[in-house]
Design an enzyme around this catalytic site. Structure first.
Site, PDB file in Angstrom:
ATOM      1  NE  ARG A  39      -1.631  -2.216   2.897  1.00 54.11           N
ATOM      2  CZ  ARG A  39      -1.744  -3.499   2.563  1.00 54.11           C
ATOM      3  NH1 ARG A  39      -2.769  -3.916   1.894  1.00 54.11           N
ATOM      4  NH2 ARG A  39      -0.821  -4.380   2.913  1.00 54.11           N
ATOM      5  CB  THR A  40       3.484   2.534   2.267  1.00 53.97           C
ATOM      6  OG1 THR A  40       2.752   2.085   3.403  1.00 53.97           O
ATOM      7  CG2 THR A  40       4.107   3.882   2.572  1.00 53.97           C
TER       8      THR A  40
ATOM      9  CE  LYS B 129      27.593  -2.223  -5.824  1.00 52.91           C
ATOM     10  NZ  LYS B 129      27.740  -1.184  -6.858  1.00 52.91           N
TER      11      LYS B 129
ATOM     12  CG  HIS C  76       3.905   3.885   8.600  1.00 51.04           C
ATOM     13  ND1 HIS C  76       3.956   4.776   7.545  1.00 51.04           N
ATOM     14  CD2 HIS C  76       3.487   2.700   8.077  1.00 51.04           C
ATOM     15  CE1 HIS C  76       3.583   4.149   6.446  1.00 51.04           C
ATOM     16  NE2 HIS C  76       3.298   2.887   6.739  1.00 51.04           N
TER      17      HIS C  76
HETATM   18  C1  NCD Z   1       2.067  -1.208   8.176  1.00 52.86           C
HETATM   19  C2  NCD Z   1       3.560  -1.004   8.292  1.00 52.86           C
HETATM   20  O1  NCD Z   1       4.298  -1.190   7.329  1.00 52.86           O
HETATM   21  O2  NCD Z   1       3.951  -0.604   9.385  1.00 52.86           O
HETATM   22  N1  NCD Z   1       1.668  -1.408   6.846  1.00 52.86           N
HETATM   23  C3  NCD Z   1       1.296  -0.314   6.104  1.00 52.86           C
HETATM   24  O3  NCD Z   1       2.112   0.504   5.771  1.00 52.86           O
HETATM   25  N2  NCD Z   1       0.008  -0.177   5.822  1.00 52.86           N
HETATM   26  C4  NCD Z   1       1.513  -2.233   9.096  1.00 52.86           C
HETATM   27  C5  NCD Z   1       2.105  -3.603   9.097  1.00 52.86           C
HETATM   28  O4  NCD Z   1       2.990  -3.937   8.315  1.00 52.86           O
HETATM   29  O5  NCD Z   1       1.642  -4.396   9.912  1.00 52.86           O
END
Ligand code: NCD
Length: 306
Positions: free
Chosen positions: A51-52, A81, A130
């Protein structure tokens, strides 16, 4: 002027900023505009993502911008490297107008921001933060509940390693009348610093080990995946991985207007039969990520405000 980095949601702790960003995201949800024509973003991912990364890349392209990408930077970039984050960032800064970075190490995006001459967006730094997920989470909560505040949110599962939860807390304190329930086993408890932060902001916090305690009262159920990649041993992970599972039986006890959220990917936390329930907001939540990231990309690359 120094670049507008997005590293921690603690730095976004400002209602005015959220209001502007969400208003713009709402406009872009109705119709994308080609405001990023000529701009180029680099997506540098040292950890897996669906998704991100794809929503950032879609956002750039739908707004007329371009991307360069390395989806497995740990293996396919010069990191293998032995190149440092700082050196890689200096180089990418010279190519792109914005760097979107995910890395397994806490503090990696902050390190990059120290040397970058373009904005750095933290797309996840280990079990740290995040912030862009927190933004889309708040956008979703506002939209689903139709109000800005006065809600009870239950954060459920791996609150120790879930960076999305850590970032979300910093934004939750900006809303009036928010009550937080932490539903977590002792081994996956929220870091003490996060708890102290909530207390400092006088947010009422209750702690439970079982899900039933909050089923009838919470407005938002925010489930998290047990973060397998952060465990030292497989046995430890296996023992905790199915700690909370939401099925139709639990969902039927929730308020009608309650909403179930999850940053995804889901493993076993929510039974797939729940997906059809109108309370299930997690796919709408993921879709919202596109609009919030569109607005954020405009903010870091176009607007002059500090
Ligand atoms: C999350 C992450 O990467 O922290 N995923 C996301 O970006 N939607 C949650 C997860 O990986 O559990």
């Amino acid at each position: 002027m120094s670049p507008k980095h997005i590293i921690s949601s603690a730095e976004i702790a400002n209602r005015e900023f959220l209001n502007r960003l969400f208003t713009r995201a709402g406009e872009l949800e109705k119709k994308a505009e080609l405001t990023l024509t000529g701009k180029l973003a680099a997506t540098v991912f040292y950890e897996p993502s669906t998704r991100t990364r794809l929503s950032f890349e879609t956002a750039m392209q739908r707004m007329g911008g371009m991307i360069v990408t390395t989806e497995n930077a740990g293996q396919f970039s010069s990191a293998i490297k032995g190149e440092t984050i700082a050196d890689s960032t200096r180089i990418i800064s010279a190519y792109a107008d914005c760097i979107i970075m995910r890395h397994p190490q806490i503090g990696a995006a902050a390190q990059a921001a120290e040397v970058a001459t373009v904005p750095v967006i933290n797309a996840g730094d280990g079990a740290g933060e995040h912030p862009t997920q927190a933004l889309l989470d708040m956008y979703t909560i506002e939209k689903e509940l139709g109000r800005r505040g006065d809600f009870h949110i239950a954060l459920i599962g791996d609150l120790k390693f879930s960076r999305t939860v850590h970032s979300l807390l910093y934004l939750l304190v900006l809303y009036p009348g928010v009550k937080v329930s932490l539903v977590m086993p002792e081994k996956l408890a929220l870091p003490a610093s996060c708890l102290t932060f909530l207390k400092k902001h006088q947010v009422p916090v209750e702690v439970y080990t079982d899900l039933t305690s909050v089923l009838k009262t919470a407005d938002i159920f925010y489930l998290t995946r047990v973060q397998k990649e952060r465990f030292d041993s497989t046995e430890e992970y296996e023992a905790l991985k199915d700690v909370y599972i939401l099925t139709d039986a639990e969902v039927s006890q929730m308020k009608k207007e309650a909403r179930i959220m999850h940053p995804l990917p889901r493993i076993n936390e929510i039974a797939t039969s729940v997906d059809e329930n109108p309370r299930a907001a997690y796919f709408r939540q993921a879709a919202n990520g596109l609009y919030v990231r569109m607005a954020l990309l405009e903010y870091v690359m176009l607007s002059d405000e500090v």
